[in-house]
Motif scaffolding. Sequence first.
Motif, PDB file in Angstrom:
ATOM      1  N   ARG A  17      48.715 -60.854 -18.614  1.00  0.00           N
ATOM      2  CA  ARG A  17      49.195 -60.109 -19.882  1.00  0.00           C
ATOM      3  C   ARG A  17      49.920 -59.117 -20.047  1.00  0.00           C
ATOM      4  NH1 ARG A  17      48.204 -56.425 -23.814  1.00  0.00           N
ATOM      5  NH2 ARG A  17      47.184 -56.925 -25.443  1.00  0.00           N
ATOM      6  N   THR A  18      50.245 -58.166 -18.730  1.00  0.00           N
ATOM      7  CA  THR A  18      51.122 -57.449 -18.488  1.00  0.00           C
ATOM      8  C   THR A  18      52.392 -57.993 -18.483  1.00  0.00           C
ATOM      9  OG1 THR A  18      51.090 -57.151 -16.170  1.00  0.00           O
ATOM     10  CG2 THR A  18      49.746 -55.743 -17.450  1.00  0.00           C
ATOM     11  N   ILE A  19      52.582 -59.258 -18.265  1.00  0.00           N
ATOM     12  CA  ILE A  19      53.866 -59.930 -18.354  1.00  0.00           C
ATOM     13  C   ILE A  19      54.345 -60.372 -19.514  1.00  0.00           C
ATOM     14  CG2 ILE A  19      55.237 -62.060 -17.415  1.00  0.00           C
ATOM     15  CD1 ILE A  19      53.357 -61.812 -14.694  1.00  0.00           C
ATOM     16  N   LEU A  20      53.134 -60.712 -20.425  1.00  0.00           N
ATOM     17  CA  LEU A  20      53.453 -61.196 -21.692  1.00  0.00           C
ATOM     18  C   LEU A  20      53.917 -59.822 -22.431  1.00  0.00           C
ATOM     19  CD1 LEU A  20      50.550 -63.525 -22.217  1.00  0.00           C
ATOM     20  CD2 LEU A  20      52.942 -64.218 -22.128  1.00  0.00           C
ATOM     21  N   VAL A  21      53.386 -58.704 -22.287  1.00  0.00           N
ATOM     22  CA  VAL A  21      53.822 -57.383 -22.896  1.00  0.00           C
ATOM     23  C   VAL A  21      55.049 -57.051 -22.430  1.00  0.00           C
ATOM     24  CG1 VAL A  21      53.082 -55.021 -23.175  1.00  0.00           C
ATOM     25  CG2 VAL A  21      51.301 -56.672 -23.174  1.00  0.00           C
ATOM     26  N   ALA A  22      55.452 -57.208 -21.404  1.00  0.00           N
ATOM     27  CA  ALA A  22      56.857 -56.916 -20.903  1.00  0.00           C
ATOM     28  C   ALA A  22      57.755 -57.830 -21.530  1.00  0.00           C
ATOM     29  CB  ALA A  22      57.248 -57.177 -19.410  1.00  0.00           C
ATOM     30  N   VAL A  23      57.538 -59.104 -21.628  1.00  0.00           N
ATOM     31  CA  VAL A  23      58.509 -60.062 -22.562  1.00  0.00           C
ATOM     32  C   VAL A  23      58.591 -59.500 -24.084  1.00  0.00           C
ATOM     33  CG1 VAL A  23      58.460 -62.073 -23.456  1.00  0.00           C
ATOM     34  CG2 VAL A  23      57.766 -62.095 -21.128  1.00  0.00           C
ATOM     35  N   ALA A  24      57.642 -59.018 -24.525  1.00  0.00           N
ATOM     36  CA  ALA A  24      57.787 -58.507 -26.001  1.00  0.00           C
ATOM     37  C   ALA A  24      58.578 -57.180 -25.912  1.00  0.00           C
ATOM     38  CB  ALA A  24      56.277 -58.095 -26.583  1.00  0.00           C
ATOM     39  N   VAL A  28      62.529 -60.446 -26.190  1.00  0.00           N
ATOM     40  CA  VAL A  28      62.751 -61.736 -25.853  1.00  0.00           C
ATOM     41  C   VAL A  28      62.159 -62.566 -26.967  1.00  0.00           C
ATOM     42  CG1 VAL A  28      62.796 -63.569 -24.283  1.00  0.00           C
ATOM     43  CG2 VAL A  28      63.075 -61.283 -23.635  1.00  0.00           C
ATOM     44  N   VAL A  29      61.253 -61.949 -27.687  1.00  0.00           N
ATOM     45  CA  VAL A  29      60.579 -62.881 -28.470  1.00  0.00           C
ATOM     46  C   VAL A  29      60.086 -62.330 -30.152  1.00  0.00           C
ATOM     47  CG1 VAL A  29      59.491 -64.301 -26.695  1.00  0.00           C
ATOM     48  CG2 VAL A  29      58.068 -62.380 -27.816  1.00  0.00           C
ATOM     49  N   PRO A  30      59.899 -62.842 -31.103  1.00  0.00           N
ATOM     50  CA  PRO A  30      59.818 -62.404 -32.387  1.00  0.00           C
ATOM     51  C   PRO A  30      58.242 -61.789 -32.169  1.00  0.00           C
ATOM     52  CG  PRO A  30      60.268 -64.882 -32.455  1.00  0.00           C
ATOM     53  CD  PRO A  30      60.211 -64.611 -31.219  1.00  0.00           C
ATOM     54  N   GLU A  31      58.263 -60.498 -32.421  1.00  0.00           N
ATOM     55  CA  GLU A  31      57.227 -59.839 -32.393  1.00  0.00           C
ATOM     56  C   GLU A  31      56.117 -59.959 -33.265  1.00  0.00           C
ATOM     57  OE1 GLU A  31      54.786 -57.235 -31.207  1.00  0.00           O
ATOM     58  OE2 GLU A  31      56.501 -57.295 -30.469  1.00  0.00           O
ATOM     59  N   HIS A  34      54.433 -63.074 -31.534  1.00  0.00           N
ATOM     60  CA  HIS A  34      54.033 -62.611 -30.190  1.00  0.00           C
ATOM     61  C   HIS A  34      52.495 -61.806 -30.346  1.00  0.00           C
ATOM     62  CE1 HIS A  34      54.274 -61.655 -25.800  1.00  0.00           C
ATOM     63  NE2 HIS A  34      54.217 -60.611 -26.223  1.00  0.00           N
ATOM     64  N   ALA A  35      52.446 -61.011 -31.489  1.00  0.00           N
ATOM     65  CA  ALA A  35      51.349 -60.273 -31.430  1.00  0.00           C
ATOM     66  C   ALA A  35      50.119 -60.813 -31.832  1.00  0.00           C
ATOM     67  CB  ALA A  35      51.639 -59.204 -32.515  1.00  0.00           C
ATOM     68  N   LEU A  36      50.316 -61.987 -32.801  1.00  0.00           N
ATOM     69  CA  LEU A  36      49.403 -62.644 -32.924  1.00  0.00           C
ATOM     70  C   LEU A  36      48.919 -63.618 -31.745  1.00  0.00           C
ATOM     71  CD1 LEU A  36      50.442 -64.356 -36.253  1.00  0.00           C
ATOM     72  CD2 LEU A  36      48.515 -62.549 -36.072  1.00  0.00           C
ATOM     73  N   TYR A  69      57.069 -69.378 -23.668  1.00  0.00           N
ATOM     74  CA  TYR A  69      57.699 -68.553 -23.011  1.00  0.00           C
ATOM     75  C   TYR A  69      58.054 -69.116 -21.523  1.00  0.00           C
ATOM     76  CZ  TYR A  69      54.908 -65.331 -25.784  1.00  0.00           C
ATOM     77  OH  TYR A  69      54.229 -65.018 -27.081  1.00  0.00           O
ATOM     78  N   PRO A  70      58.962 -70.101 -21.670  1.00  0.00           N
ATOM     79  CA  PRO A  70      59.434 -70.851 -20.500  1.00  0.00           C
ATOM     80  C   PRO A  70      60.187 -69.871 -19.459  1.00  0.00           C
ATOM     81  CG  PRO A  70      60.742 -71.380 -22.563  1.00  0.00           C
ATOM     82  CD  PRO A  70      59.846 -70.491 -22.538  1.00  0.00           C
ATOM     83  N   GLN A  71      60.636 -68.850 -19.647  1.00  0.00           N
ATOM     84  CA  GLN A  71      61.387 -67.722 -19.145  1.00  0.00           C
ATOM     85  C   GLN A  71      60.508 -67.013 -17.932  1.00  0.00           C
ATOM     86  OE1 GLN A  71      60.926 -67.321 -22.198  1.00  0.00           O
ATOM     87  NE2 GLN A  71      60.801 -65.255 -22.931  1.00  0.00           N
ATOM     88  N   ILE A  72      59.161 -67.175 -18.368  1.00  0.00           N
ATOM     89  CA  ILE A  72      57.992 -66.528 -17.205  1.00  0.00           C
ATOM     90  C   ILE A  72      57.309 -67.567 -16.785  1.00  0.00           C
ATOM     91  CG2 ILE A  72      58.376 -64.267 -18.564  1.00  0.00           C
ATOM     92  CD1 ILE A  72      55.242 -65.061 -19.716  1.00  0.00           C
ATOM     93  N   ALA A  73      57.174 -68.673 -16.829  1.00  0.00           N
ATOM     94  CA  ALA A  73      56.573 -69.990 -16.610  1.00  0.00           C
ATOM     95  C   ALA A  73      56.506 -69.663 -14.901  1.00  0.00           C
ATOM     96  CB  ALA A  73      56.975 -71.356 -16.788  1.00  0.00           C
TER      97      ALA A  73
END
Length: 135
Positions: A17-24, A28-31, A34-36, A69-73
């Motif tokens: 989850r911390t990685i996903l938050v960092a992506v936002a 890098v992704v539409p907010e 991503h929030a949903l 999020y293929p960039q963090i796979a």
Amino acid sequence: MTTPHVEQHLQLLAHLRTILVAVADAEVVPENHHALFLERYDDMVSSLRESSEDLYVGQDIISQVFQRYPQIAHLVPRDLLWFFGGDCLHFMPDDEIDKYQQLEERRYQALENGEEFDWNQEIQLMFMPEKAPEH
């Protein structure tokens, strides 16, 4: 009440989850989407804390991480793929699946015999290179 095995995976989910938050945060992704997604992610983690009987939602969420999020796979902990199973196993090569299967069999054997089983230590032993480089 969660088992130590489930608790370990909850910790891995918190890390992811911390990685996903960092992506936002890196925009890098539409907010809005991503929030949903994070809301669904948090709901899945809450449900997992109550019961690990139904892992289908977790399979779906982890699979979506790879698709969205293929960039963090490469940062998704491999243990989560094995833990949730199902479609998540498509993201693992066969030799890795074989090793996790052996590991799982050893875990169940230890539980059956009332022995301690340290998943992290066993993972390290299982995935050590066949021959360590000599100095």
